[in-house]
Write a protein that holds these residues in place. Structure first.
Motif, PDB file in Angstrom:
ATOM      1  N   MET A  12      63.692  45.113  66.385  1.00 32.81           N
ATOM      2  CA  MET A  12      63.880  46.142  65.373  1.00 32.81           C
ATOM      3  C   MET A  12      62.524  46.732  65.021  1.00 32.81           C
ATOM      4  O   MET A  12      61.522  46.015  64.969  1.00 32.81           O
ATOM      5  N   ILE A  66      60.507  49.316  62.221  1.00 31.49           N
ATOM      6  CA  ILE A  66      60.408  50.189  61.049  1.00 31.49           C
ATOM      7  C   ILE A  66      59.275  51.156  61.349  1.00 31.49           C
ATOM      8  O   ILE A  66      58.109  50.767  61.437  1.00 31.49           O
ATOM      9  N   PHE A  98      66.442  48.688  67.775  1.00 29.04           N
ATOM     10  CA  PHE A  98      67.164  49.079  66.561  1.00 29.04           C
ATOM     11  C   PHE A  98      66.107  49.648  65.623  1.00 29.04           C
ATOM     12  O   PHE A  98      65.201  48.927  65.187  1.00 29.04           O
ATOM     13  N   VAL A 121      64.692  52.083  62.344  1.00 28.85           N
ATOM     14  CA  VAL A 121      64.841  52.831  61.095  1.00 28.85           C
ATOM     15  C   VAL A 121      63.514  53.520  60.837  1.00 28.85           C
ATOM     16  O   VAL A 121      62.447  52.933  61.007  1.00 28.85           O
ATOM     17  N   ASN A 153      61.273  56.031  58.142  1.00 33.03           N
ATOM     18  CA  ASN A 153      61.143  56.614  56.815  1.00 33.03           C
ATOM     19  C   ASN A 153      59.714  57.116  56.634  1.00 33.03           C
ATOM     20  O   ASN A 153      58.852  56.858  57.480  1.00 33.03           O
ATOM     21  N   GLY A 175      68.498  52.596  51.636  1.00 32.88           N
ATOM     22  CA  GLY A 175      68.763  52.834  53.049  1.00 32.88           C
ATOM     23  C   GLY A 175      67.984  51.926  53.979  1.00 32.88           C
ATOM     24  O   GLY A 175      68.541  51.362  54.932  1.00 32.88           O
ATOM     25  N   THR A 176      66.680  51.776  53.739  1.00 36.26           N
ATOM     26  CA  THR A 176      65.870  50.935  54.608  1.00 36.26           C
ATOM     27  C   THR A 176      66.282  49.474  54.486  1.00 36.26           C
ATOM     28  O   THR A 176      66.372  48.751  55.489  1.00 36.26           O
ATOM     29  N   SER A 177      66.571  49.034  53.276  1.00 39.13           N
ATOM     30  CA  SER A 177      66.999  47.648  53.072  1.00 39.13           C
ATOM     31  C   SER A 177      68.344  47.384  53.748  1.00 39.13           C
ATOM     32  O   SER A 177      68.562  46.302  54.315  1.00 39.13           O
ATOM     33  N   ALA A 178      69.244  48.362  53.704  1.00 39.69           N
ATOM     34  CA  ALA A 178      70.534  48.209  54.380  1.00 39.69           C
ATOM     35  C   ALA A 178      70.339  48.085  55.888  1.00 39.69           C
ATOM     36  O   ALA A 178      71.009  47.283  56.552  1.00 39.69           O
ATOM     37  N   ALA A 179      69.415  48.886  56.431  1.00 36.17           N
ATOM     38  CA  ALA A 179      69.133  48.809  57.868  1.00 36.17           C
ATOM     39  C   ALA A 179      68.535  47.452  58.228  1.00 36.17           C
ATOM     40  O   ALA A 179      68.871  46.857  59.265  1.00 36.17           O
ATOM     41  N   PHE A 217      71.319  44.934  58.288  1.00 39.95           N
ATOM     42  CA  PHE A 217      72.169  45.103  59.460  1.00 39.95           C
ATOM     43  C   PHE A 217      71.482  44.554  60.711  1.00 39.95           C
ATOM     44  O   PHE A 217      72.075  43.804  61.488  1.00 39.95           O
ATOM     45  N   GLY A 218      70.218  44.932  60.898  1.00 43.01           N
ATOM     46  CA  GLY A 218      69.517  44.503  62.108  1.00 43.01           C
ATOM     47  C   GLY A 218      69.254  43.014  62.159  1.00 43.01           C
ATOM     48  O   GLY A 218      69.401  42.376  63.203  1.00 43.01           O
TER      49      GLY A 218
END
Length: 205
Positions: free
Chosen positions: A40, A42, A63, A65, A67, A83-87, A90-91
Motif C-alpha cells: 500500500m 500513501i 493499493f 491512496v 492526498n 477518507g485516508t483513514s478509511a483507505a 481497508f488496505g
C-alpha cells in the motif's frame, strides 16, 4: 488543452492493448480473482509523483491512496469523514497488505502551502488539512527538509492506529518512509537507526 486530452485517449488505447486484449490478460485475472496487493502507498496528489509509474507496476500491484502532501492523519474514531483513514483500514485490515509506503517528494505544493499559508488565494480546506503535520518551529524549515520531517510525523500518526501498531509489532506489516527527488528521479528511504535518508538501491539484474 486539446492535445493533452488526445494524449490521455491514446494512453487509454495503449492500456487496453497491453492489459486487456488477451484471453488471459492481467485485467481478466483481476476481474475473476479480485485485487490482492501486498503493498500500500500513501502518496501525494502531485501530478509528477505517480507511484505506479515510478515503480513500473501493473494494475493490481499497489493499493494507493493519494492526498495533499501524502499525510497520514492521526487515529480519530468519530463521526467526521476520514477518507485516508478509511483507505488505511481497508488496505491493512481487509486486504492484509504487508508493506505500507508513505511516499513524500521534493517541491511539494502542500508543504509549501503550510509554510506560506497566508499567501494562499483559495483556502477552504488546504491549511486545515496540512496543519496535521505542523510543528511549533515549522517556519524555520525549507520545503524539502520539512517534507522529510512530515514523513516521520506521518509515521508517528500511523502508530496511533491500533491495528497498524499491532501488525508492526508482530511483524505482519512494515512501514517505509520514502522521499522522491523530482529533479534526479531518485528515491531515498528513511533509516530509523541513523535517522537519515539513504538512496534506495535498485535490485541488480
Amino acid at each position: 488543452m486539446k492535445d493533452d486530452f488526445k494524449k490521455i485517449l491514446k494512453g487509454y488505447q495503449a492500456f487496453r492493448n497491453k492489459y486487456v486484449h488477451a484471453e488471459q490478460s492481467i485485467m481478466y485475472g483481476l476481474h475473476h480473482n479480485g485485487q490482492q496487493p501486498k503493498i500500500m502507498v500513501i502518496a501525494c496528489c502531485d501530478a509528477r509523483v505517480d507511484p505506479a509509474l515510478l515503480l513500473q507496476c501493473d494494475p493490481g500491484d499497489l493499493f494507493v491512496v493519494r492526498n495533499v502532501a501524502n499525510i497520514v492523519p492521526p487515529y480519530e474514531k468519530d463521526a467526521n469523514h476520514h477518507g485516508t483513514s478509511a483507505a488505511l483500514e481497508f488496505g491493512i485490515c481487509l486486504l492484509n497488505v504487508a508493506h505500507l509506503i508513505v511516499l513524500g517528494h521534493s517541491q511539494c505544493g502542500g508543504i509549501k502551502a503550510l509554510l506560506a499559508s497566508e499567501a494562499l488565494q483559495q483556502d477552504d480546506f488546504i491549511t486545515n488539512w496540512v496543519s496535521l503535520i505542523k510543528t511549533p518551529d515549522f517556519r524555520q524549515y525549507e520545503a524539502d527538509d520539512y517534507a522529510k520531517l512530515s514523513l516521520t510525523q506521518s509515521y508517528q500518526n500511523c502508530m496511533t492506529f491500533p491495528w497498524i501498531k499491532a501488525r508492526v509489532r508482530n511483524g505482519k506489516l512494515t512501514v517505509h518512509l520514502w522521499f522522491f527527488d523530482i529533479q534526479t528521479g531518485q528515491i531515498y528511504t528513511y533509516a530509523h537507526d541513523t535517522k537519515t535518508y539513504q538512496a534506495l538501491l535498485p535490485l541488480a539484474e
